[in-house]
Enzyme design. Structure first.
Site, PDB file in Angstrom:
ATOM      1  N   HIS A  62      32.362  37.946  53.136  1.00 17.45           N
ATOM      2  CA  HIS A  62      32.014  37.109  51.970  1.00 17.45           C
ATOM      3  C   HIS A  62      31.563  35.704  52.392  1.00 17.45           C
ATOM      4  O   HIS A  62      31.800  34.726  51.685  1.00 17.45           O
ATOM      5  CB  HIS A  62      33.186  37.012  50.988  1.00 17.45           C
ATOM      6  CG  HIS A  62      33.592  38.334  50.412  1.00 17.45           C
ATOM      7  ND1 HIS A  62      32.944  38.902  49.339  1.00 17.45           N
ATOM      8  CD2 HIS A  62      34.560  39.212  50.773  1.00 17.45           C
ATOM      9  CE1 HIS A  62      33.507  40.070  49.056  1.00 17.45           C
ATOM     10  NE2 HIS A  62      34.484  40.283  49.925  1.00 17.45           N
ATOM     11  N   ASN A 140      35.129  42.722  43.401  1.00 18.46           N
ATOM     12  CA  ASN A 140      33.725  42.959  43.740  1.00 18.46           C
ATOM     13  C   ASN A 140      32.949  43.326  42.481  1.00 18.46           C
ATOM     14  O   ASN A 140      33.525  43.515  41.412  1.00 18.46           O
ATOM     15  CB  ASN A 140      33.594  44.094  44.763  1.00 18.46           C
ATOM     16  CG  ASN A 140      34.088  43.708  46.135  1.00 18.46           C
ATOM     17  OD1 ASN A 140      34.052  42.538  46.517  1.00 18.46           O
ATOM     18  ND2 ASN A 140      34.558  44.678  46.885  1.00 18.46           N
TER      19      ASN A 140
END
Length: 527
Positions: A62, A140
């Site tokens: 990320h 997500n």
């Protein structure tokens, strides 16, 4: 002598850094095969602790992200029922109650300046600054995951990241892991479809992915799944469309979010939950704690609980978007953990990563600090700039219990949730794995153009992979759906061979780019 991609029998044995043989690298040691995990998992803790420290200071995963401030507004209900029936979390109780939030969207695998058009899951992490302290809902855009046991997470990310020798993402490495981890097939089906490339951050769904619990005032707990639904609608891209956008702007999703907020076209999402009684649910053909599975909406309907609006851009990207730190263990009263093994592994890993990446006192940074009083006996460490003292606290007393003016325990807001456990400590996968059934259901749910894109993208990458991996992936597809398997097999039989697998996932023309650059480059004299 085996080549670099082969194996020599009985010579390539897995050990840990102490040289201990690793005989089970697939499963945590847990109370029964459903969990919970235990803290004496030495190999797991060493493996995850080292994995969390592999990059400095960029996030291991990320790394590429964008963020914005806003608020969450509660409905005071869950569907047609009062929310207090299921949870005592204060932020949900009153209709119209607003809680400040900060949201960070991200891609997963590649670095901080990678294109936002790559085939990859997208992170959707929300920090709620509640009156009881912070709650982080870390998830997500897709509602499932590749694996169901956290001990496999470092291996999964290693396989998906660029090759350690070439520094190029390699589809063969991706499929080598996935073909040998059949629980990943449902997620592979989503990733290689258009759902693997959201058009932007504003027009994508979000999910908590893992199973959590809600707890009411009586200490009664239920299992919950969280879902963010964008009021802007959902849009995804084909591979060809994404490559055309990347050629023009590889920051397109960050710019889209920033520009929308600047023009006061504030993006909104509605938060839904699915609720299930706690337990093993033998009537289902999957385990409700398995994060590779969707809970069917007809049995467990989506129930609205509130909405989120993003209405303010960051004032400083580094201070806010880069230094914001999330953790799945950051829950407030009325919210709790389930026994989901991936959730329990993430809960250690996420906060451990932040302490490494930002420092032991990362929670004193304004973007991470709760908007309520903090009083703790934790002190010292890198970059501490204040002690978290309560008004009237004796500064000489940094321990508890004490009769000399130190901090005192608070009264509980309700009965503590006390789930019952009985079982042997084992290293086993959960029962009812059903690795391909939902992948088949997802394939049949897709529109025709989405199925076409899925098959094309899979064939593009698998055609350049080892035949053993092709055979395993075709077997999984055939098990999921007859048409899915047949189309993938036919596509691989007719695909051109001989290209390299070293390119971003799904990128058909990627292997041609180095030669094209040389051929199309314009000659120049030295200066």
């Amino acid at each position: 002598m085996a080549d670099h991609k082969g194996n020599k029998n009985n010579e390539q044995k897995l050990t840990n850094r102490q040289g201990h043989p690793i005989t089970n690298n697939q499963n945590l040691r847990t109370v029964g095969n459903r969990g919970p995990a235990t803290m004496e998992n030495y190999h797991f803790l060493e493996k995850l602790s080292h994995f969390d420290r592999e990059r400095v200071p960029e996030r291991v995963v990320h790394a590429r992200g964008a963020g914005a401030h806003g608020y969450f507004e509660a409905y005071g209900s869950v569907g047609d029922e009062p929310v207090s029936k299921y949870t005592r979390a204060k932020l949900f109780q009153e209709k119209g109650k607003q809680t400040p939030v900060f949201v960070r969207f991200s891609s997963v695998i590649h670095g901080g300046h990678s294109p936002e058009t790559l085939r990859d899951p997208r992170g959707f992490a929300v920090k709620f600054y509640t009156e009881d302290g912070n709650w982080d809902l870390v998830g997500n855009n897709l509602k499932i995951f590749f694996i169901r046991d956290a001990i496999k997470f470092p291996d999964m990310i290693h396989a998906f990241k660029p090759d350690p020798i070439t520094n190029i993402q390699d589809a063969e490495r991706f499929f080598d892991f996935c073909a040998n981890s059949p629980e990943s097939f449902h997620m592979v089906t989503f990733i290689y479809s258009p759902w693997g490339i959201p058009a932007n951050y504003r027009q994508m769904q979000g999910s908590g992915v893992n199973t959590y619990k809600w707890v009411n005032k009586d200490g009664e707990g239920v299992l919950v799944k969280y879902h963010w639904e964008p009021k802007q609608g959902i849009k995804n891209l084909t591979q060809e469309e994404a490559e055309a956008i990347q050629a023009k702007n590889f920051n397109h999703a960050t710019q889209d979010l920033y520009d929308a907020i600047e023009r006061e076209d504030y993006p909104e999402w509605e938060l839904f939950v699915q609720i299930m009684e706690d337990g093993e649910h033998p009537e289902l053909d999957f385990d409700p704690l398995d994060d590779t599975k969707l809970w069917p909406e007809d049995k467990f309907p989506w129930l609205p609980v509130g909405k989120m609006v993003l209405n303010k851009n960051p004032e400083d990207y580094f201070n806010e978007v880069e230094q914001v730190a999330f953790g799945t263990g950051v829950l407030v009263d009325g919210l709790d953990f389930s026994d989901d093994k991936m959730l329990q592994g993430r809960t250690f890993s996420y906060s451990d990563t932040q302490r490494h990446r930002v420092g032991a006192n990362y929670l004193q940074l304004p973007i991470n600090a709760p908007k309520t009083d903090v009083a703790t006996n934790q002190m010292g460490g890198q970059m501490q700039y204040k002690r978290d003292l309560a008004p009237g606290q004796n500064p000489h007393i940094n321990y508890e219990p004490s009769s000399l003016g130190g901090l005192q325990e608070q009264e509980p807001a309700g009965k503590e949730h006390q789930p019952y456990y009985e079982g042997k400590l084992v290293r086993e996968s959960i029962d009812r794995q059903s690795n391909t059934k939902q992948a088949g259901e997802t394939y049949r749910m897709f529109e025709d153009w989405e199925r076409d894109e899925l098959i094309k993208n899979l064939v593009n990458d698998l055609s350049d992979c080892d035949k053993r991996l092709q055979d395993k992936m075709m077997a999984l597809a055939e098990e999921a759906d007859e048409e899915y398997g047949r189309r993938l097999r036919e596509g691989l039989e007719n695909a051109a061979k001989g290209k390299s697998s070293m390119h971003p996932l799904g990128n058909e023309s990627g292997p041609d780019a180095p030669r094209e650059a040389e051929q199309k480059g314009h000659e120049a004299d030295p200066y």
